[in-house]
Design an enzyme around this catalytic site. Structure first.
Site, PDB file in Angstrom:
ATOM      1  N   LEU A   1       0.801  -1.221   0.000  1.00 53.82           N
ATOM      2  CA  LEU A   1       0.000   0.000   0.000  1.00 53.82           C
ATOM      3  C   LEU A   1       0.837   1.276   0.000  1.00 53.82           C
ATOM      4  O   LEU A   1       0.309   2.378   0.164  1.00 53.82           O
ATOM      5  CB  LEU A   1      -0.972  -0.031   1.179  1.00 53.82           C
ATOM      6  CG  LEU A   1      -1.851  -1.295   1.233  1.00 53.82           C
ATOM      7  CD1 LEU A   1      -2.836  -1.211   2.372  1.00 53.82           C
ATOM      8  CD2 LEU A   1      -2.573  -1.527  -0.075  1.00 53.82           C
ATOM      9  N   CYS A   2       2.148   1.147  -0.192  1.00 57.81           N
ATOM     10  CA  CYS A   2       3.011   2.333  -0.284  1.00 57.81           C
ATOM     11  C   CYS A   2       2.847   3.025  -1.632  1.00 57.81           C
ATOM     12  O   CYS A   2       2.741   2.366  -2.665  1.00 57.81           O
ATOM     13  CB  CYS A   2       4.485   1.930  -0.122  1.00 57.81           C
ATOM     14  SG  CYS A   2       4.972   1.797   1.604  1.00 57.81           S
ATOM     15  N   HIS A   3       2.841   4.339  -1.610  1.00 54.43           N
ATOM     16  CA  HIS A   3       2.792   5.126  -2.835  1.00 54.43           C
ATOM     17  C   HIS A   3       4.171   5.156  -3.493  1.00 54.43           C
ATOM     18  O   HIS A   3       5.174   5.252  -2.796  1.00 54.43           O
ATOM     19  CB  HIS A   3       2.386   6.563  -2.514  1.00 54.43           C
ATOM     20  CG  HIS A   3       1.028   6.667  -1.908  1.00 54.43           C
ATOM     21  ND1 HIS A   3       0.807   6.468  -0.565  1.00 54.43           N
ATOM     22  CD2 HIS A   3      -0.182   6.927  -2.451  1.00 54.43           C
ATOM     23  CE1 HIS A   3      -0.495   6.615  -0.315  1.00 54.43           C
ATOM     24  NE2 HIS A   3      -1.114   6.887  -1.429  1.00 54.43           N
TER      25      HIS A   3
ATOM     26  N   MET B   1       8.725   4.460   5.365  1.00 53.27           N
ATOM     27  CA  MET B   1       8.850   3.077   4.888  1.00 53.27           C
ATOM     28  C   MET B   1      10.108   2.912   4.041  1.00 53.27           C
ATOM     29  O   MET B   1      10.737   1.850   4.064  1.00 53.27           O
ATOM     30  CB  MET B   1       7.615   2.663   4.078  1.00 53.27           C
ATOM     31  CG  MET B   1       6.341   2.560   4.904  1.00 53.27           C
ATOM     32  SD  MET B   1       6.519   1.744   6.523  1.00 53.27           S
ATOM     33  CE  MET B   1       7.168   0.143   6.074  1.00 53.27           C
TER      34      MET B   1
ATOM     35  N   ASP C   1      23.495 -12.112   4.784  1.00 50.97           N
ATOM     36  CA  ASP C   1      23.826 -12.984   3.652  1.00 50.97           C
ATOM     37  C   ASP C   1      25.328 -13.191   3.512  1.00 50.97           C
ATOM     38  O   ASP C   1      25.792 -14.302   3.260  1.00 50.97           O
ATOM     39  CB  ASP C   1      23.280 -12.380   2.350  1.00 50.97           C
ATOM     40  CG  ASP C   1      23.627 -13.224   1.128  1.00 50.97           C
ATOM     41  OD1 ASP C   1      23.439 -14.452   1.195  1.00 50.97           O
ATOM     42  OD2 ASP C   1      24.079 -12.670   0.121  1.00 50.97           O
TER      43      ASP C   1
END
Lengths: 167, 167, 167, 167, 167, 167
Positions: free
Chosen positions: A74-76, A112, A127
């Site tokens: 839902l991020c723009h 975000m 990693d």
């Protein structure tokens, strides 16, 4: 035709920000990777077999900030104007601290983006060091500070340091 | 022409797994999002304004597992054959626990895929609840278990629960 | 209904490799970036303002190899098992030489992956040095060697060095 | 806790353009693919087995321009308002010349977008013709012209043509 | 700590295909775009202002097939070995018929890849012709045939043609 | 050197919108998936084996809207400010109706974004129900309404409902 319109309560949508003002917005987030003494020593000495850990994690974090709207449903989509990822080494606790910073002139905040940059930088460190220590722990990942938008300036309360937590 | 070949010590590369055997590999990872009582109550009641938090986070986590090689620079592209993301709610600590599971018949392990799925599910929960509580904390994010490959079965030592940590 | 079937002569399609054998395939490609004495000196001294040029270009090249099928319309998606990008500095001609290497056990060759890695590493060097010298020249970009598949081993004829070209 | 802050000298970051003016910016770049007489004849006749070479390369170049920020780690995401890729055939030298053009009303230039479009169009031509001639050479790839931004208009000095180079 | 494990009934996951056999799988799908006489005439004459409609749609469809696992949340990433998109023109009904074909030696079918290729080819035709006719209709989009896997060969029942539907 | 400049008639390019005004633009599109009684009953009862069909399709549609410029070659990259995907169930015809809505303050319309969201939501429904009914039919997919830009408001003529079509 009888249509049963589904109850829209609780249904996901990307909220409408069309009418929000374009303002200068910034956010700072943090994460960390705690590892064994061996893995930390190797990272510090720069002789990790997969290559330069922090240079790789920095690029991964910057690129991830730009992929935020693709990762978080839902991020723009945002045209970030600044992304930075920094590291600090805590010798005592064998921990790499990560700080990310994002900035934008836009209609919605970049929290975000900063959190995604810090998280992916942490995953990249994991990693590259996992052959030496698969038990590394990522986090806490959190927002430190946010500037701009309707609510103005927000700052996290000082969180206990690793030292304090041990007491 | 005199070429100065750069010292290859410490330079990043995607390691060669061409000659590794194709074996059944799986990994299980975890993350968590700790939030305020208010944010947790809203998530539990299913009346978050942006929509169904856990359904959205589950899809985001599954899709992120498939993007791992695009996010983590030295990860090999893998044709995952199973991805699952589950949640458990800890009422007492207002915490959503996330568990991811990935599986593959391939030449290299799927730890990074499981960790990426858990991390992006956590970020999505943060995104959907941040209007209520921007101070949420993500983590600890870590590998729980890994099966297959040269080293066989690896399992994290039992980590202290939130309850234990408080004591 | 009368359908006019379009003439398929000259129409793009991703060729069928389903029945090709899975064999060990590798490819080596090269590119280069020739720049001004100033830009080259700054790159060598490691004081480029945007950061460590070659570390960033190396990561960009490795990640680009994994995006080849997304960039080149008729390329098959491949699960690369090795990617490497190396650099050599030619002081006399202020040129960074790039060599990429990709490997795979698969049904089709990895030439495009190696060429894409070298090209994107070159573009990244350009990006980081362009503030000092926008007139930098990228190329020649070409395949050096290829192993595996129906045709077996192929090697480029020795190309003239920069020195030779000047004579 | 004693933190060793890493020396930030030489560390990659996406530079801050938040406060730059939004101006009309454009860039023109070029690349080329030199091939054997056979490969060139087939391309000209339009009977390449993989399909219409130039139509495919044109689309690949346009799409690549839009992926620039995903390919080049420190590039800002830009909302391009125009992308064009054109070709010219040089019969004498069996060379396809590529010219790309990008435009934007934004805070930063579009040189990298134009160079990426030209490079990926060249790689696509290579891909489609490589069965006939694996020894094709890509380049020189370079910026021709750039308009807008603090420095205003910049134009490459006339570069020697293929003809001139031979003399 | 008391954990409330969420009921897993109805929760999305990417199903486990690890133990399925690798078999030869193929799928054929169709879509269509019905448009006004004007838009159709322009497409046929090849003088659409945005460029060659069908060449562009063909490339878009092929590239979309490779993005299927990125678009459809529960699709497995697949290494497609063949993708083809074809068109047929129905003059009478001003309709472009689209047929896609995908093939793979793998553990799961390629129906979604074929349907995605046909859908995105249709969307691209819409995009290029919408200035002339925004009322174009896409569909019916459906699977025609599928080969391989546990269920073997499946073929759609003959669907009524546009002609038949009118009667 | 004699260059043959290729005839630019009919060649694809991303049209120049640099000088268009930034206005409030919105679009509404629709699609539908018609399925067997069994598949429809399972979807309604929420006991599809792959998970919650509509929640997954809604997220897929929203994410696809953000990928439009990556899927449709000549689409401009747009910073969408609102995306919504809704469903309505037609019990009588065993059909899921999909409606998407996109909004933007920008230089070009969002029709393709709305159509892409509806199409990918439909494909996701197909994916999740195909084990029960591979013969499902997607469509008609079309634009319903569009606001903003030079042409102002555009609305599709009322299309016949499924009921009307049967008569």
């Amino acid at each position: 035709m009888t249509l049963t319109h589904l109850n829209q309560q609780g249904e996901a949508s990307m909220v409408d920000v069309t009418e929000k003002d374009i303002t200068d917005r910034a956010a700072r987030a943090q994460s960390a990777v705690a590892m064994s003494a061996d893995a930390f020593a190797q990272l510090q000495a720069g002789n990790n077999k997969k290559g330069d850990v922090l240079a790789t994690a920095r690029i991964a974090g910057i690129q991830a900030a730009k992929k935020t709207a693709d990762l978080i449903p839902l991020c723009h989509p945002l045209a970030l104007t600044k992304v930075k990822v920094d590291f600090a080494l805590d010798d005592e606790n064998h921990t790499v601290h990560i700080e990310s910073y994002c900035r934008l002139a836009g209609r919605t905040g970049v929290e975000m983006e900063a959190l995604t940059a810090a998280s992916v930088a942490a995953l990249t460190i994991y990693d590259m060091c996992k052959a030496v220590d698969p038990a590394m722990v990522i986090g806490p990942t959190k927002l430190q500070e946010k500037v701009g938008g309707k609510r103005g300036h927000w700052q996290a309360e000082a969180s206990p340091t690793e030292e304090e937590k041990k007491q």
